[in-house]
Design an enzyme around this catalytic site. Structure first.
Site, PDB file in Angstrom:
ATOM      1  N   ARG A  37      14.478  94.776 -65.299  1.00 11.97           N
ATOM      2  CA  ARG A  37      13.416  94.108 -64.534  1.00 11.97           C
ATOM      3  C   ARG A  37      13.996  93.810 -63.156  1.00 11.97           C
ATOM      4  NH1 ARG A  37      10.360  89.058 -67.345  1.00 11.97           N
ATOM      5  NH2 ARG A  37      12.343  88.034 -66.949  1.00 11.97           N
ATOM      6  N   HIS A  81      19.507  88.583 -68.592  1.00 13.61           N
ATOM      7  CA  HIS A  81      18.330  88.274 -69.427  1.00 13.61           C
ATOM      8  C   HIS A  81      18.231  89.291 -70.566  1.00 13.61           C
ATOM      9  CE1 HIS A  81      14.608  86.188 -70.180  1.00 13.61           C
ATOM     10  NE2 HIS A  81      13.854  87.243 -70.002  1.00 13.61           N
ATOM     11  N   TYR A  97     -23.678  87.236 -79.585  1.00 16.70           N
ATOM     12  CA  TYR A  97     -23.818  88.518 -78.876  1.00 16.70           C
ATOM     13  C   TYR A  97     -23.483  89.693 -79.778  1.00 16.70           C
ATOM     14  CZ  TYR A  97     -24.069  86.014 -74.405  1.00 16.70           C
ATOM     15  OH  TYR A  97     -24.439  85.212 -73.377  1.00 16.70           O
ATOM     16  N   LYS A 129       7.746  77.623 -65.846  1.00 23.33           N
ATOM     17  CA  LYS A 129       6.869  78.562 -65.139  1.00 23.33           C
ATOM     18  C   LYS A 129       5.494  78.594 -65.808  1.00 23.33           C
ATOM     19  CE  LYS A 129       8.906  82.203 -67.955  1.00 23.33           C
ATOM     20  NZ  LYS A 129       9.939  83.256 -68.013  1.00 23.33           N
ATOM     21  N   CYS A 139     -18.231  83.582 -77.266  1.00 25.62           N
ATOM     22  CA  CYS A 139     -18.878  83.721 -75.961  1.00 25.62           C
ATOM     23  C   CYS A 139     -17.936  83.172 -74.889  1.00 25.62           C
ATOM     24  CB  CYS A 139     -20.192  82.951 -75.908  1.00 25.62           C
ATOM     25  SG  CYS A 139     -21.296  83.247 -77.307  1.00 25.62           S
ATOM     26  N   ASP A 197     -18.290  80.476 -73.127  1.00 30.43           N
ATOM     27  CA  ASP A 197     -18.202  79.014 -73.102  1.00 30.43           C
ATOM     28  C   ASP A 197     -18.460  78.355 -74.453  1.00 30.43           C
ATOM     29  OD1 ASP A 197     -18.162  79.282 -70.153  1.00 30.43           O
ATOM     30  OD2 ASP A 197     -20.233  79.908 -70.508  1.00 30.43           O
ATOM     31  N   ARG A 256      18.515  78.725 -71.137  1.00 32.62           N
ATOM     32  CA  ARG A 256      17.219  78.696 -70.449  1.00 32.62           C
ATOM     33  C   ARG A 256      16.069  78.791 -71.455  1.00 32.62           C
ATOM     34  NH1 ARG A 256      19.643  83.198 -67.523  1.00 32.62           N
ATOM     35  NH2 ARG A 256      18.008  84.473 -68.458  1.00 32.62           N
TER      36      ARG A 256
END
Ligand code: PLP
Length: 384
Positions: free
Chosen positions: A146, A175, A275, A47, A322, A324, A231
């Protein structure tokens, strides 16, 4: 070293990329197989794009090498994407399909977890329309709260499935919320309750199909919870689920998140960086700019706290990360040049995904999942 880019074709390769070691992934999977026994089935949790590692490529290799039997996804769309890549292995949907997705469970041959009669009726109706028998697994809530039916409802729901000519009970599962910690009582009680519930279903002469429960924590710490299938998720990718979890077998990190030095400049004592101007040079030094930021999954909580590895040494992040880019204090005497490789975390470096998670107050799962789409995943055969 042979490389292949997973996902869409990328024309311009960024220097900021995630190398994915197929060998280490298969090593982890082999260790899980050896630990849990050859006769036991393995459902690999792929997943969230295999926890950010690239699901199609890794799932494909795992199935080809016959080391995984089932693929676990959390969304119908994830299962559909794996089918569209040509994967034929059974796919388990760990969550519930929404009402508009029932048809896709059939179109893409996805086996759902189920927990109530109304959902089962929707599936049975669709199966009847298509003239097929749909395999489902029954999820029992033994403590996670859940999805899952209450244990006392389970025998009746199992009976409903087994008596419906359009449904087939392929498995029964549960689970664990705390199988990765030191305190054993809660999980031991869950295992006992689950076993007891499975027995009650068997007393009704119902074939349960595969009985399964163990996530990474239980694979590492509770052999009595391995049942017919395990799992694994996070241990496939080389991290332990929790800092407390007993490391009962070896795993290797699969991802190396790397970039390279884009720019180097000298700053003077008292100059402030990035920043908010929150970081101040205590003496004259050199600052390297790295073209990766929080939009790539280099967490902003690493501002002035994280460390990166360049040419085998660790250097601290200077100031705020930042979107990027971020800056690193490389000191006065380093021989670092623009273009030198920078390991942000993972692989063989001294900065593990687990240690980054700890610095950010989270778990390695989130650190890997947050590696953004902008970062190409490069599948690497051979060692990193
Ligand atoms: C994600 C998930 C797993 C794998 O969990 P890990 O802690 O990563 O091993 C197993 N089972 C279910 C139902 C899950 O949702």
């Amino acid at each position: 070293m042979h490389c292949e880019v997973s996902g869409d074709n990328i024309v311009i390769m960024r220097v900021t990329k995630a190398l994915i070691s197929e060998d280490n992934f298969l090593y982890n999977l082999r260790n899980i197989r050896e630990k849990t026994g050859k006769h036991r089935k393995i459902c690999i949790a792929v997943k969230a794009d295999a926890y950010g590692h690239g699901a199609a490529a890794l799932a494909g290799r795992a199935v080809e090498t016959a080391s995984a039997d089932y693929l676990g996804v959390a969304a119908v769309s994830e299962g559909a994407a794996l089918r569209e890549k040509g994967l034929k292995a059974p796919i388990l949907l760990f969550s519930l399909a929404s009402s508009g997705e029932t048809g896709e469970l059939f179109d893409f041959d996805i086996t759902p977890f189920t927990a109530d009669i109304s959902y089962l009726n929707d599936i049975a109706k669709e199966a009847q329309k298509r003239g097929v028998r749909k395999t489902v697994h029954l999820k029992i809530d033994t403590g996670m709260r859940r999805i899952g039916c209450r244990p006392e409802e389970a025998p009746l729901i199992a009976e409903f499935i087994s008596e419906n000519k359009n449904l087939k009970l392929g498995g029964i599962c549960t689970h664990f919320p705390v199988s990765d910690t030191r305190d054993r009582e809660f999980t031991e009680n869950q295992i006992a309750l689950f076993k007891n519930t499975v027995d009650k279903i068997r007393e009704k002469k119902i074939d349960t199909g595969l009985v399964h429960a163990a996530n990474s924590g239980a694979i590492l710490q509770y052999p009595e919870a391995w049942f017919d299938m395990v799992r694994p998720g996070i241990i496939l990718y080389g991290s332990y689920p929790d800092t407390e979890t007993e490391k009962t077998f070896d795993i290797k990190p699969v991802m190396t998140f790397e970039s390279s030095v884009l720019f180097i400049k000298k700053v003077k004592k008292g100059d402030r960086v990035s920043y908010g101007l929150t970081w101040e040079a205590k003496e004259d030094t050199f600052i390297a700019t790295i073209p990766a930021g929080y939009a790539d999954g280099y967490n902003r909580l690493l501002s002035s706290r994280g460390k990166v590895e360049i040419n085998g040494s660790l250097y601290p992040v200077a100031g705020r990360v930042c979107m990027d880019q971020f800056m690193v204090d490389i000191g006065n005497n380093s021989s670092i040049k623009t273009g030198d490789k920078v390991i942000l975390f993972g692989g063989n470096s001294a900065v593990s995904g687990d240690s980054v998670a700890q610095l950010c107050g989270t778990i390695p799962y989130e650190i890997y999942c947050n590696i953004n789409k902008r970062v190409p995943r490069i599948i690497v055969q051979g060692s990193l």
